[in-house]
Structure formats: structure tokens, C-alpha cells
Design an enzyme around this catalytic site. Structure first.
Site, PDB file in Angstrom:
ATOM      1  N   CYS A   1       7.315  -6.143  15.128  1.00 31.50           N
ATOM      2  CA  CYS A   1       6.999  -5.299  16.283  1.00 31.50           C
ATOM      3  C   CYS A   1       5.592  -5.652  16.768  1.00 31.50           C
ATOM      4  O   CYS A   1       4.702  -5.921  15.969  1.00 31.50           O
ATOM      5  CB  CYS A   1       7.087  -3.822  15.915  1.00 31.50           C
ATOM      6  SG  CYS A   1       8.753  -3.356  15.397  1.00 31.50           S
TER       7      CYS A   1
ATOM      8  N   GLU B   1       0.815  -1.206   0.000  1.00 36.24           N
ATOM      9  CA  GLU B   1       0.000   0.000   0.000  1.00 36.24           C
ATOM     10  C   GLU B   1       0.851   1.259   0.000  1.00 36.24           C
ATOM     11  O   GLU B   1       1.953   1.292   0.552  1.00 36.24           O
ATOM     12  CB  GLU B   1      -0.923  -0.022   1.231  1.00 36.24           C
ATOM     13  CG  GLU B   1      -1.956  -1.119   1.086  1.00 36.24           C
ATOM     14  CD  GLU B   1      -2.832  -1.323   2.307  1.00 36.24           C
ATOM     15  OE1 GLU B   1      -3.961  -1.797   2.119  1.00 36.24           O
ATOM     16  OE2 GLU B   1      -2.415  -1.026   3.429  1.00 36.24           O
TER      17      GLU B   1
ATOM     18  N   CYS C   1      -1.034   4.925  10.239  1.00 32.55           N
ATOM     19  CA  CYS C   1       0.233   4.247  10.546  1.00 32.55           C
ATOM     20  C   CYS C   1      -0.015   2.880  11.155  1.00 32.55           C
ATOM     21  O   CYS C   1      -0.800   2.740  12.068  1.00 32.55           O
ATOM     22  CB  CYS C   1       1.013   5.010  11.612  1.00 32.55           C
ATOM     23  SG  CYS C   1       1.379   6.655  11.178  1.00 32.55           S
TER      24      CYS C   1
ATOM     25  N   CYS D   1       3.304   8.320   1.601  1.00 32.14           N
ATOM     26  CA  CYS D   1       3.900   7.307   2.481  1.00 32.14           C
ATOM     27  C   CYS D   1       4.081   6.038   1.661  1.00 32.14           C
ATOM     28  O   CYS D   1       3.112   5.484   1.159  1.00 32.14           O
ATOM     29  CB  CYS D   1       2.939   7.101   3.652  1.00 32.14           C
ATOM     30  SG  CYS D   1       3.460   5.824   4.795  1.00 32.14           S
TER      31      CYS D   1
ATOM     32  N   CYS E   1       2.293  -3.706  15.450  1.00 26.85           N
ATOM     33  CA  CYS E   1       2.248  -3.328  14.031  1.00 26.85           C
ATOM     34  C   CYS E   1       1.574  -4.405  13.197  1.00 26.85           C
ATOM     35  O   CYS E   1       1.971  -5.569  13.227  1.00 26.85           O
ATOM     36  CB  CYS E   1       3.671  -3.069  13.527  1.00 26.85           C
ATOM     37  SG  CYS E   1       3.750  -2.794  11.751  1.00 26.85           S
TER      38      CYS E   1
ATOM     39  N   CYS F   1       7.067  -7.598   6.748  1.00 21.49           N
ATOM     40  CA  CYS F   1       8.262  -7.124   7.465  1.00 21.49           C
ATOM     41  C   CYS F   1       8.772  -8.263   8.338  1.00 21.49           C
ATOM     42  O   CYS F   1       7.983  -9.010   8.897  1.00 21.49           O
ATOM     43  CB  CYS F   1       7.907  -5.915   8.336  1.00 21.49           C
ATOM     44  SG  CYS F   1       9.344  -5.191   9.175  1.00 21.49           S
TER      45      CYS F   1
HETATM   46  N1  SAH Z   1       9.645  -0.144   9.610  1.00 20.59           N
HETATM   47  C1  SAH Z   1       9.789   1.250   9.791  1.00 20.59           C
HETATM   48  C2  SAH Z   1       8.850   2.087   8.966  1.00 20.59           C
HETATM   49  C3  SAH Z   1       7.419   1.637   8.811  1.00 20.59           C
HETATM   50  S1  SAH Z   1       6.365   1.804  10.176  1.00 20.59           S
HETATM   51  C4  SAH Z   1       9.678   1.614  11.248  1.00 20.59           C
HETATM   52  O1  SAH Z   1       9.269   0.761  12.040  1.00 20.59           O
HETATM   53  O2  SAH Z   1      10.035   2.734  11.596  1.00 20.59           O
HETATM   54  C5  SAH Z   1       6.113   3.577  10.351  1.00 20.59           C
HETATM   55  C6  SAH Z   1       5.759   3.988  11.779  1.00 20.59           C
HETATM   56  O3  SAH Z   1       4.459   3.499  12.170  1.00 20.59           O
HETATM   57  C7  SAH Z   1       6.741   3.425  12.795  1.00 20.59           C
HETATM   58  O4  SAH Z   1       7.094   4.404  13.745  1.00 20.59           O
HETATM   59  C8  SAH Z   1       5.925   2.337  13.439  1.00 20.59           C
HETATM   60  O5  SAH Z   1       6.423   1.990  14.683  1.00 20.59           O
HETATM   61  C9  SAH Z   1       4.559   2.955  13.468  1.00 20.59           C
HETATM   62  N2  SAH Z   1       3.472   2.010  13.727  1.00 20.59           N
HETATM   63  C10 SAH Z   1       3.456   0.689  13.485  1.00 20.59           C
HETATM   64  N3  SAH Z   1       2.271   0.165  13.863  1.00 20.59           N
HETATM   65  C11 SAH Z   1       1.532   1.172  14.362  1.00 20.59           C
HETATM   66  C12 SAH Z   1       0.205   1.264  14.876  1.00 20.59           C
HETATM   67  N4  SAH Z   1      -0.591   0.196  14.936  1.00 20.59           N
HETATM   68  N5  SAH Z   1      -0.251   2.471  15.284  1.00 20.59           N
HETATM   69  C13 SAH Z   1       0.549   3.569  15.174  1.00 20.59           C
HETATM   70  N6  SAH Z   1       1.799   3.537  14.676  1.00 20.59           N
HETATM   71  C14 SAH Z   1       2.293   2.356  14.280  1.00 20.59           C
HETATM   72 FE1  SF4 Z   2       8.379  -3.720  10.612  1.00 21.05          FE
HETATM   73 FE2  SF4 Z   2       6.114  -2.705  11.556  1.00 21.05          FE
HETATM   74 FE3  SF4 Z   2       8.250  -2.952  13.161  1.00 21.05          FE
HETATM   75 FE4  SF4 Z   2       8.269  -1.107  11.207  1.00 21.05          FE
HETATM   76  S1  SF4 Z   2       6.883  -1.151  12.998  1.00 21.05           S
HETATM   77  S2  SF4 Z   2       9.915  -2.546  11.744  1.00 21.05           S
HETATM   78  S3  SF4 Z   2       7.070  -2.184   9.628  1.00 21.05           S
HETATM   79  S4  SF4 Z   2       7.103  -4.636  12.217  1.00 21.05           S
END
Ligand code: SAH
Ligand code: SF4
Length: 362
Positions: A115, A91, A338, A104, A118, A111
Site C-alpha cells: 500500500c 514489532e 499505525c 497490536c 504504509c 508485507c
Molecule cells: N495489513 C492490514 C493490517 C495492518 S495495517 C491492513 O492493511 O489492514 C493496520 C492499519 O494501519 C491499516 O488500516 C493500514 O491501512 C493503516 N496504515 C498503514 N500505514 C499507515 C500510516 N502511515 N498512517 C496511518 N495508518 C496507516
Molecule cells: Fe500491508 Fe501495510 Fe497494506 Fe496493511 S497497509 S496490507 S500492512 S502494505
């Protein structure tokens, strides 16, 4: 095999033209046609000899991902679902704001880093995107939003905050970022292209050396105990090492601060005491904070901190002199916020079921 010219940065394009026995300036012309003017085929390239156009049409292609979904939220946020192969879609999200428009982009289908909060992480990893598939998101956004000769482009900023961890795919992210800042490409300033990382230290050093653009770091916790849990890559590169890498990055960065992203999770990382602990980190790196209200997705197990709690948390940081912004939640209703980007990947981990990809109806 047909070369997809979309993914070649200026050096790559020059090398390709040299192999074809063509002059360097031709490479620059074609680069401009594709990225500045949005040309999708060689017939449009009127200042290039017919013979060369025929040669290019036979040996190469200009091939962006296929748009299989396109939705706009009431706030104007627009999300595209892009099919990159038979099993994977990613996306891209466009966020219009007063005076700027931010795209974005995704860097991977899924990934590896998993995390806890996420949605992308939870669906596992399928593959890296190619440079063409990454820059193709910007190319498509420009095509969809309209490029008018001489007029300001709709996309003024790009953030690598979609699906995937850009630092795990730098072989493709670097050429794509170079095209974004190339005057013959998209001509964005380095400060307007931001790579976001969960803290992959060797990647940060490589990006600093090869294409220093603005950097955002997903911090999310003030200490290793909590960060180990929320952002598992922390077990490999703990906060001390991460901060050292931030300081090395700043020696090359186009901005004189790192943006620390901090997702606000109710009762997990949002206490005053945790904000105070962040001050120790802020004392070690020139930084700004961007608080992101958690965006829920089914089965996440987390809740978003209340607006009052987020305000209070921000205040603790602000009173100490830090710059803090709180991200507005955008794209509600189309799951474009996000961490909600899920795309559709054939899930090899079987953490979730495979989502079939269907072509959008015309
Ligand atoms: N992998 C990279 C970039 C993609 S995620 C990273 O982790 O930085 C972009 C941002 O969205 C990151 O700060 C991530 O931690 C945040 N993010 C992930 N899941 C989220 C959620 N459910 N609600 C709000 N932010 C989230
Ligand atoms: Fe990967 Fe999501 Fe963690 Fe970013 S926040 S490193 S996209 S698992």
C-alpha cells in the site's frame, strides 16, 4: 526437530499429546500453564508428573521471539522490537487506555501488498510469522506487563494491525487467534480480537468459517479508481466484491458491523465529496468508520489531513447517521503509530536497505 509448544492451539496440542501417547487432559493442563500462567519452562508445571515433564523438556520447547528493543512513549504506549530469526524482527505495540489495554500484533515480517502510504509495505516482504511467533507477542506482553493471579490482565484487546496482512498468513493467524479466545488460553471474547485486512476476499471467507472474530477493513478510498492506487489489492478484489465479502462475514461475525478504517491523507481522499461517496458504501454494509490521521514516515510523499479537515469529514458521515471515531495518534516519539512499524527485515525487494538486527544491551 524440537516442537515449539507456544504455537499449538488446543486441537494441535491434543494431537501432539496423542502422538506422545499421553492423555488429552494433559494437553489442556500444559496449554493452561503456558498461556494462562505464562510458564516458560516445564519445571514450573508442578501438577504434571516429573516423568512427563522430562519427556517434554527433551522433545519440545516454549520459545517466544527474542526482545531486542523495548521503549515506552510519554503517553504510556510501549513498543517491543522482537527478533524472530537472524534476519528479521517485527514489532508489537501495547496501548493502555482507560478501562482497557490493546495489544497490536504483527502477522508477517514485511508485507507483500505494498500500500502506497504504509511503511511496512514499502520495505517489502520477507516471510510469514509462525503461530508461535504471533501468539508469542501476546505471551511476551503478558510477561512484561505482569500477570497477577485472579487480577484483570493488562491486555484486554488484541488487534492484528501491526506489520503484515493477516489474511495472507491464515495458517498461522487462525491458531494464534484461537488461542487468544480459548478459555484455557487467553480467554478474550471474540469481539475483543480484531483482524484488520486490506481486503483479501478469500481470506475473509476463510476466517469467517474457521475463527470468526471482529473484522476491520482498510477501505481508505470511496471509489475503485483511487483505491486501486492506494491499496493495490483492490485491482484484484474491487470494492463491489469487497463489500459482498463483508456482508458474508457479517453472517458469522461476533459484532453486527464491520469497522472501516480510513487513513486521512491531505488532498488525496479527504474531501467532502469523498465523504459523501462513502455514504453509498455505508448503505450497502452495516459498518462504523474509524478515521486514522496519516502517520508520516520518511519518503512517504503524503501529508496528514489537518484536524479541522478530519473533523469536517467525520461530520459529513455523522450527519448521515454513521458512527465515526477518529483514532488518537499514540506512541509518538517511538514510531509506534499505525503504519510506522518497520521492524527490520532483510529486504529482498531492495526497495530499502537491509537493517541489521542487534541484540539489546542488558
Ligand atoms: N495489513 C492490514 C493490517 C495492518 S495495517 C491492513 O492493511 O489492514 C493496520 C492499519 O494501519 C491499516 O488500516 C493500514 O491501512 C493503516 N496504515 C498503514 N500505514 C499507515 C500510516 N502511515 N498512517 C496511518 N495508518 C496507516
Ligand atoms: Fe500491508 Fe501495510 Fe497494506 Fe496493511 S497497509 S496490507 S500492512 S502494505
Amino acid at each position: 526437530m524440537t516442537t515449539n509448544l507456544l504455537g499449538l492451539d488446543s486441537l494441535g496440542m491434543e494431537q501432539f499429546f496423542a502422538e506422545l501417547g499421553e492423555k488429552t487432559f494433559r494437553a489442556r493442563q500444559v496449554l493452561k500453564w503456558i498461556h494462562r500462567r505464562g510458564a516458560a519452562d516445564f519445571d514450573a508445571m508442578t501438577d504434571i508428573a516429573k516423568e512427563l515433564r522430562t519427556k517434554l523438556a527433551a522433545a519440545t520447547a516454549i520459545e517466544p521471539p527474542v526482545v531486542v528493543g523495548d521503549g515506552t512513549a510519554p503517553d504510556g504506549t510501549r513498543k517491543w522490537l522482537l527478533k524472530v530469526d537472524g534476519a528479521n524482527a517485527v514489532e508489537a505495540v501495547f496501548i493502555p487506555e482507560e478501562g482497557r489495554g490493546t495489544l497490536c500484533v504483527s502477522s508477517q515480517a514485511g508485507c507483500t501488498l505494498d500500500c502506497e502510504f504504509c511503511s511496512t509495505g514499502k520495505q517489502g516482504f520477507n516471510r510469514n510469522l509462525s503461530a508461535a511467533e504471533i501468539i508469542g507477542q501476546l505471551w511476551l506482553a503478558n510477561a512484561a506487563l505482569g500477570i497477577h493471579a485472579g487480577a484483570a490482565r493488562a491486555v484486554s484487546n488484541v488487534v492484528f494491525m501491526g506489520m503484515g496482512e493477516p489474511m495472507m498468513n491464515l495458517d498461522a493467524v487462525i491458531p494464534a487467534a484461537r488461542l487468544m479466545i480459548d478459555d484455557n488460553g487467553y480467554g478474550l471474547s471474540r469481539r475483543r480480537v480484531t483482524v484488520s485486512t486490506s481486503g483479501v476476499v478469500p481470506g475473509m471467507d476463510r476466517l469467517a468459517a474457521e475463527c470468526p472474530v471482529a473484522l476491520a477493513v482498510s477501505l481508505h478510498a470511496p471509489d475503485d479508481a483511487l483505491r486501486d492506487r492506494l491499496v493495490p489489492i483492490n485491482r484484484k478484489y474491487p470494492i463491489r466484491e469487497l463489500l459482498a465479502a463483508c456482508n458474508r462475514y457479517l453472517e458469522r461475525a461476533p459484532r453486527d458491523f464491520i469497522t472501516f478504517e480510513y487513513v486521512m491523507l491531505d488532498g488525496v481522499n479527504d474531501a467532502d465529496a469523498q465523504a459523501k461517496k462513502l455514504l453509498d458504501i455505508a448503505a450497502r454494509v452495516r459498518c462504523k468508520f474509524n478515521l486514522i490521521p496519516f502517520n508520516p514516515f520518511p519518503g512517504s510523499g503524503f501529508k496528514r489531513s489537518s484536524p479541522a479537515r478530519i473533523r469536517r469529514f467525520a461530520e459529513v458521515l455523522q450527519r448521515a447517521g454513521l458512527t465515526v471515531t477518529t483514532r488518537k495518534t499514540r506512541g509518538d516519539g517511538i514510531d509506534a503509530a499505525c503504519g510506522q512499524l518497520a521492524g527490520a527485515v532483510a529486504d529482498r525487494t531492495r526497495r530499502t536497505r537491509t537493517v541489521p538486527i542487534m541484540e539489546a544491551r542488558p
